[in-house]
Design a protein around this motif. Structure first.
Motif, PDB file in Angstrom:
ATOM      1  N   TYR A   1       0.849  -1.180   0.000  1.00 11.30           N
ATOM      2  CA  TYR A   1       0.000   0.000   0.000  1.00 11.30           C
ATOM      3  C   TYR A   1       0.886   1.232   0.000  1.00 11.30           C
ATOM      4  CZ  TYR A   1      -3.907  -3.017   1.178  1.00 11.30           C
ATOM      5  OH  TYR A   1      -4.868  -3.987   1.151  1.00 11.30           O
ATOM      6  N   PHE A   2       0.407   2.279  -0.680  1.00  9.81           N
ATOM      7  CA  PHE A   2       1.101   3.557  -0.716  1.00  9.81           C
ATOM      8  C   PHE A   2       0.365   4.538   0.188  1.00  9.81           C
ATOM      9  CE2 PHE A   2       1.948   1.821  -5.024  1.00  9.81           C
ATOM     10  CZ  PHE A   2       3.317   1.660  -4.879  1.00  9.81           C
ATOM     11  N   TYR A   3       1.113   5.243   1.024  1.00  9.91           N
ATOM     12  CA  TYR A   3       0.570   6.266   1.916  1.00  9.91           C
ATOM     13  C   TYR A   3       1.174   7.595   1.484  1.00  9.91           C
ATOM     14  CZ  TYR A   3      -1.120   2.369   4.562  1.00  9.91           C
ATOM     15  OH  TYR A   3      -1.780   1.236   4.915  1.00  9.91           O
ATOM     16  N   PHE A   4       0.319   8.601   1.253  1.00 10.53           N
ATOM     17  CA  PHE A   4       0.737   9.853   0.651  1.00 10.53           C
ATOM     18  C   PHE A   4       0.879  10.974   1.681  1.00 10.53           C
ATOM     19  CE2 PHE A   4      -1.368   7.262  -2.475  1.00 10.53           C
ATOM     20  CZ  PHE A   4      -0.500   7.322  -3.544  1.00 10.53           C
ATOM     21  N   ASP A   5       1.844  11.869   1.412  1.00 10.43           N
ATOM     22  CA  ASP A   5       2.107  13.048   2.249  1.00 10.43           C
ATOM     23  C   ASP A   5       2.526  12.672   3.660  1.00 10.43           C
ATOM     24  OD1 ASP A   5       1.450  14.821   0.115  1.00 10.43           O
ATOM     25  OD2 ASP A   5      -0.678  14.480   0.544  1.00 10.43           O
ATOM     26  N   VAL A   6       3.297  11.616   3.785  1.00 16.11           N
ATOM     27  CA  VAL A   6       3.804  11.163   5.076  1.00 16.11           C
ATOM     28  C   VAL A   6       5.112  11.906   5.384  1.00 16.11           C
ATOM     29  CG1 VAL A   6       4.661   9.163   6.363  1.00 16.11           C
ATOM     30  CG2 VAL A   6       2.757   8.893   4.766  1.00 16.11           C
ATOM     31  N   PRO A   7       5.215  12.519   6.549  1.00 11.62           N
ATOM     32  CA  PRO A   7       6.480  13.165   6.907  1.00 11.62           C
ATOM     33  C   PRO A   7       7.607  12.132   7.053  1.00 11.62           C
ATOM     34  CG  PRO A   7       4.702  13.902   8.342  1.00 11.62           C
ATOM     35  CD  PRO A   7       4.176  12.739   7.547  1.00 11.62           C
ATOM     36  N   GLU A   8       8.787  12.507   6.609  1.00 13.40           N
ATOM     37  CA  GLU A   8       9.925  11.592   6.676  1.00 13.40           C
ATOM     38  C   GLU A   8      10.224  11.168   8.111  1.00 13.40           C
ATOM     39  OE1 GLU A   8      14.376  11.094   4.781  1.00 13.40           O
ATOM     40  OE2 GLU A   8      13.325  12.996   4.570  1.00 13.40           O
ATOM     41  N   ALA A   9       9.961  12.034   9.077  1.00 16.67           N
ATOM     42  CA  ALA A   9      10.194  11.700  10.484  1.00 16.67           C
ATOM     43  C   ALA A   9       9.355  10.491  10.913  1.00 16.67           C
ATOM     44  CB  ALA A   9       9.882  12.897  11.370  1.00 16.67           C
ATOM     45  N   LEU A  10       8.162  10.332  10.346  1.00 16.57           N
ATOM     46  CA  LEU A  10       7.347   9.156  10.685  1.00 16.57           C
ATOM     47  C   LEU A  10       7.968   7.879  10.121  1.00 16.57           C
ATOM     48  CD1 LEU A  10       3.610  10.238  10.437  1.00 16.57           C
ATOM     49  CD2 LEU A  10       4.922   9.620  12.451  1.00 16.57           C
ATOM     50  N   PHE A  11       8.527   7.956   8.924  1.00 17.77           N
ATOM     51  CA  PHE A  11       9.216   6.785   8.375  1.00 17.77           C
ATOM     52  C   PHE A  11      10.411   6.430   9.251  1.00 17.77           C
ATOM     53  CE2 PHE A  11      12.649   5.130   5.598  1.00 17.77           C
ATOM     54  CZ  PHE A  11      12.105   3.883   5.360  1.00 17.77           C
ATOM     55  N   ASP A  12      11.174   7.434   9.663  1.00 20.27           N
ATOM     56  CA  ASP A  12      12.312   7.182  10.551  1.00 20.27           C
ATOM     57  C   ASP A  12      11.853   6.534  11.851  1.00 20.27           C
ATOM     58  OD1 ASP A  12      13.977   8.322   8.652  1.00 20.27           O
ATOM     59  OD2 ASP A  12      14.015  10.291   9.637  1.00 20.27           O
ATOM     60  N   GLY A  13      10.748   7.018  12.403  1.00 20.38           N
ATOM     61  CA  GLY A  13      10.199   6.428  13.626  1.00 20.38           C
ATOM     62  C   GLY A  13       9.746   4.999  13.418  1.00 20.38           C
ATOM     63  N   LEU A  14       9.149   4.732  12.273  1.00 19.45           N
ATOM     64  CA  LEU A  14       8.718   3.373  11.942  1.00 19.45           C
ATOM     65  C   LEU A  14       9.917   2.432  11.913  1.00 19.45           C
ATOM     66  CD1 LEU A  14       6.367   1.496  10.939  1.00 19.45           C
ATOM     67  CD2 LEU A  14       7.021   2.179   8.630  1.00 19.45           C
ATOM     68  N   CYS A  15      11.003   2.896  11.321  1.00 22.05           N
ATOM     69  CA  CYS A  15      12.214   2.071  11.221  1.00 22.05           C
ATOM     70  C   CYS A  15      12.852   1.814  12.587  1.00 22.05           C
ATOM     71  CB  CYS A  15      13.226   2.729  10.296  1.00 22.05           C
ATOM     72  SG  CYS A  15      12.703   2.782   8.571  1.00 22.05           S
ATOM     73  N   ARG A  16      12.734   2.759  13.504  1.00 17.63           N
ATOM     74  CA  ARG A  16      13.359   2.635  14.826  1.00 17.63           C
ATOM     75  C   ARG A  16      12.451   1.987  15.871  1.00 17.63           C
ATOM     76  NH1 ARG A  16      14.781   8.058  13.740  1.00 17.63           N
ATOM     77  NH2 ARG A  16      13.167   8.674  15.207  1.00 17.63           N
ATOM     78  N   ALA A  17      11.191   1.858  15.570  1.00 20.90           N
ATOM     79  CA  ALA A  17      10.217   1.373  16.560  1.00 20.90           C
ATOM     80  C   ALA A  17      10.503  -0.056  16.998  1.00 20.90           C
ATOM     81  CB  ALA A  17       8.806   1.457  15.980  1.00 20.90           C
ATOM     82  N   ALA A  18      10.280  -0.311  18.268  1.00 18.88           N
ATOM     83  CA  ALA A  18      10.412  -1.673  18.797  1.00 18.88           C
ATOM     84  C   ALA A  18       9.395  -2.595  18.139  1.00 18.88           C
ATOM     85  CB  ALA A  18      10.237  -1.664  20.312  1.00 18.88           C
ATOM     86  N   SER A  19       8.213  -2.058  17.850  1.00 15.15           N
ATOM     87  CA  SER A  19       7.171  -2.803  17.143  1.00 15.15           C
ATOM     88  C   SER A  19       6.682  -1.947  15.979  1.00 15.15           C
ATOM     89  CB  SER A  19       5.995  -3.122  18.070  1.00 15.15           C
ATOM     90  OG  SER A  19       4.909  -3.630  17.307  1.00 15.15           O
ATOM     91  N   ALA A  20       7.105  -2.298  14.770  1.00 18.14           N
ATOM     92  CA  ALA A  20       6.693  -1.543  13.587  1.00 18.14           C
ATOM     93  C   ALA A  20       5.182  -1.574  13.419  1.00 18.14           C
ATOM     94  CB  ALA A  20       7.385  -2.086  12.338  1.00 18.14           C
ATOM     95  N   GLY A  21       4.562  -2.705  13.713  1.00 14.90           N
ATOM     96  CA  GLY A  21       3.109  -2.823  13.575  1.00 14.90           C
ATOM     97  C   GLY A  21       2.361  -1.890  14.517  1.00 14.90           C
ATOM     98  N   ALA A  22       2.795  -1.829  15.769  1.00 16.59           N
ATOM     99  CA  ALA A  22       2.146  -0.952  16.743  1.00 16.59           C
ATOM    100  C   ALA A  22       2.352   0.508  16.350  1.00 16.59           C
ATOM    101  CB  ALA A  22       2.687  -1.210  18.141  1.00 16.59           C
ATOM    102  N   PHE A  23       3.557   0.865  15.931  1.00 15.84           N
ATOM    103  CA  PHE A  23       3.842   2.232  15.497  1.00 15.84           C
ATOM    104  C   PHE A  23       2.967   2.600  14.305  1.00 15.84           C
ATOM    105  CE2 PHE A  23       5.922   5.561  13.168  1.00 15.84           C
ATOM    106  CZ  PHE A  23       6.433   6.397  14.150  1.00 15.84           C
ATOM    107  N   PHE A  24       2.895   1.705  13.338  1.00 17.82           N
ATOM    108  CA  PHE A  24       2.063   1.943  12.158  1.00 17.82           C
ATOM    109  C   PHE A  24       0.607   2.179  12.551  1.00 17.82           C
ATOM    110  CE2 PHE A  24      -0.877   0.352   9.020  1.00 17.82           C
ATOM    111  CZ  PHE A  24      -0.540   1.122   7.914  1.00 17.82           C
TER     112      PHE A  24
END
Length: 69
Positions: A24-47
């Motif tokens: 799925y593509f998500y539009f107008d997402v701030p890059e900081a959220l992608f960085d947070g997703l990558c660093r999250a202990a649980s990517a699913g919970a963060f998402f």
């Protein structure tokens, strides 16, 4: 839940590939959220807490179906 994620900083599009349901593509997402997703202990919970239902989303039109939905 999440198999892979990629981010295009030029277009601010986040691509998330989910196990079993495709990309799925998500539009107008701030890059900081992608960085947070990558660093999250649980990517699913963060998402679920920070991305899901907060950004316009489209299913990857090139998704191949391997099983009936």
């Amino acid at each position: 839940m999440i198999d892979r994620a990629a981010f295009d900083a030029e277009t601010s599009v986040l691509c998330v590939r989910f196990r079993g349901s495709g990309s799925y593509f998500y539009f107008d997402v701030p890059e900081a959220l992608f960085d947070g997703l990558c660093r999250a202990a649980s990517a699913g919970a963060f998402f679920n807490e920070r991305i899901r239902d907060r950004f316009r989303c489209e299913r990857n039109p090139g998704r191949r179906r391997y099983r009936p939905d």
